[in-house]
Design a protein around this motif. Structure first.
Motif, PDB file in Angstrom:
ATOM      1  N   UNK A 103       0.776  -1.226   0.000  1.00  0.00           N
ATOM      2  CA  UNK A 103       0.000   0.000   0.000  1.00  0.00           C
ATOM      3  C   UNK A 103       0.810   1.279   0.000  1.00  0.00           C
ATOM      4  N   UNK A 104       2.136   1.193   0.064  1.00  0.00           N
ATOM      5  CA  UNK A 104       2.984   2.382   0.011  1.00  0.00           C
ATOM      6  C   UNK A 104       3.312   2.713  -1.443  1.00  0.00           C
ATOM      7  N   UNK A 105       3.768   3.925  -1.672  1.00  0.00           N
ATOM      8  CA  UNK A 105       3.995   4.354  -3.051  1.00  0.00           C
ATOM      9  C   UNK A 105       5.451   4.694  -3.357  1.00  0.00           C
ATOM     10  N   UNK A 106       6.310   4.742  -2.364  1.00  0.00           N
ATOM     11  CA  UNK A 106       7.705   5.088  -2.586  1.00  0.00           C
ATOM     12  C   UNK A 106       8.539   3.894  -3.000  1.00  0.00           C
ATOM     13  N   UNK A 107       9.856   4.081  -3.152  1.00  0.00           N
ATOM     14  CA  UNK A 107      10.733   2.976  -3.532  1.00  0.00           C
ATOM     15  C   UNK A 107      10.886   1.917  -2.444  1.00  0.00           C
ATOM     16  N   UNK A 141       9.805   1.846   4.085  1.00  0.00           N
ATOM     17  CA  UNK A 141      10.300   2.485   5.293  1.00  0.00           C
ATOM     18  C   UNK A 141      11.752   2.856   5.131  1.00  0.00           C
ATOM     19  N   UNK A 142      12.369   3.497   6.145  1.00  0.00           N
ATOM     20  CA  UNK A 142      13.804   3.815   6.079  1.00  0.00           C
ATOM     21  C   UNK A 142      14.623   2.538   5.942  1.00  0.00           C
ATOM     22  N   UNK A 165      14.667  -9.818  11.711  1.00  0.00           N
ATOM     23  CA  UNK A 165      15.476  -8.937  12.545  1.00  0.00           C
ATOM     24  C   UNK A 165      15.249  -7.456  12.306  1.00  0.00           C
ATOM     25  N   UNK A 166      14.542  -7.114  11.261  1.00  0.00           N
ATOM     26  CA  UNK A 166      14.234  -5.731  10.944  1.00  0.00           C
ATOM     27  C   UNK A 166      12.719  -5.511  10.978  1.00  0.00           C
ATOM     28  N   UNK A 167      12.287  -4.272  10.847  1.00  0.00           N
ATOM     29  CA  UNK A 167      10.873  -3.964  10.924  1.00  0.00           C
ATOM     30  C   UNK A 167      10.122  -4.517   9.703  1.00  0.00           C
ATOM     31  N   UNK A 168       8.902  -5.013   9.908  1.00  0.00           N
ATOM     32  CA  UNK A 168       8.111  -5.517   8.779  1.00  0.00           C
ATOM     33  C   UNK A 168       7.483  -4.374   7.994  1.00  0.00           C
ATOM     34  N   UNK A 169       6.935  -4.716   6.840  1.00  0.00           N
ATOM     35  CA  UNK A 169       6.184  -3.707   6.097  1.00  0.00           C
ATOM     36  C   UNK A 169       4.780  -3.580   6.696  1.00  0.00           C
ATOM     37  N   UNK A 170       3.946  -2.668   6.200  1.00  0.00           N
ATOM     38  CA  UNK A 170       2.633  -2.459   6.814  1.00  0.00           C
ATOM     39  C   UNK A 170       1.719  -3.679   6.818  1.00  0.00           C
ATOM     40  N   UNK A 171       2.000  -4.674   5.990  1.00  0.00           N
ATOM     41  CA  UNK A 171       1.195  -5.886   5.979  1.00  0.00           C
ATOM     42  C   UNK A 171       1.836  -7.020   6.774  1.00  0.00           C
ATOM     43  N   UNK A 172       2.864  -6.697   7.558  1.00  0.00           N
ATOM     44  CA  UNK A 172       3.457  -7.686   8.448  1.00  0.00           C
ATOM     45  C   UNK A 172       4.440  -8.635   7.808  1.00  0.00           C
TER      46      UNK A 172
END
Length: 224
Positions: A123-127, A130-131, A151-158
């Motif tokens: 659902x994101x539009x950038x490259x 997240x950072x 080990x890193x953060x998931x995307x908005x859909x987990x």
């Protein structure tokens, strides 16, 4: 054997994604039905559980399996499907190179390139979703080694590790007019620069090649 415990599958809603080809300078929209995607890349522990093999250069149960070819990944999908009582998604020709996909089967499979990018973007539009340092292991922060999944953060859909750590095989041919049977890789890896770890970046490899930064992730069709 429990993929739900070892991997976890998440529901991906229907939608559409725009793909592009740099060589032909063509873009096109792909409409997608709902499907399921594994929360993590296939781990070495799960791959060994199904195949009895640990092909990866770096060893660790929660590391993404790597050093597996596209055909290895296809065979794994069928093996895990059989273990869980699902109809196999793939038909492998005996002694041949051909692989057919039964789109009506409910077994595990590789995501299509469109499914992969759609799920990565979430659902994101950038490259990126997240950072980069927060979401991915890449050359700038990996200490030039692969890392455990999650080990890193998931995307908005987990979904974890969609970018960085290990490239992921997709079902699709890369560019059959120029590269023949070469298949698509997505996501970037632990040794790649930041520009390779973007949702739209494509790489290619022959379906029999085994590379130390290439693994895969499971998908599953939603069937009646």
């Amino acid at each position: 054997m429990g993929v739900s415990a070892e991997q976890g599958m998440t529901e991906v809603p229907p939608g559409h994604v725009t793909l592009s080809d740099r060589r032909t300078r063509r873009s096109w929209v792909v409409e997608l039905a709902p499907f399921r995607m594994a929360v993590y890349p296939v781990t070495q522990a799960l791959y060994a559980e199904v195949t009895g093999r640990r092909p990866s250069s770096a060893q660790g149960s929660r590391l993404p399996v790597e050093g597996v070819s596209w055909r290895d990944a296809v065979r794994f999908c069928n093996g895990l499907s059989r273990a869980h009582g699902f109809a196999s998604a793939y038909r492998l020709e005996a002694g041949g190179e051909g692989v057919g996909w039964d789109t009506a089967a409910g077994g595990y499979r590789l995501p299509t390139e469109a499914e992969w990018e759609y799920a990565c973007r979430a659902g994101t539009s950038g490259p990126r979703y997240g950072p980069l340092d927060d979401i991915a292991w890449y050359r700038g922060n990996s200490d030039e080694r692969i890392h455990d999944v999650g080990g890193k953060q998931p995307n908005p859909w987990g979904l974890y590790d969609m970018l960085g750590n290990a490239w992921e095989w997709c079902w699709d041919l890369y560019d059959p007019e120029v590269y023949g049977s070469y298949r698509v890789l997505r996501g970037g890896g632990w040794f790649d620069e930041h520009w390779s770890c973007r949702a739209s970046v494509r790489r290619r490899s022959h379906p029999t090649f085994r590379v130390e930064d290439v693994g895969f992730r499971l998908a599953q069709s939603v069937v009646d």
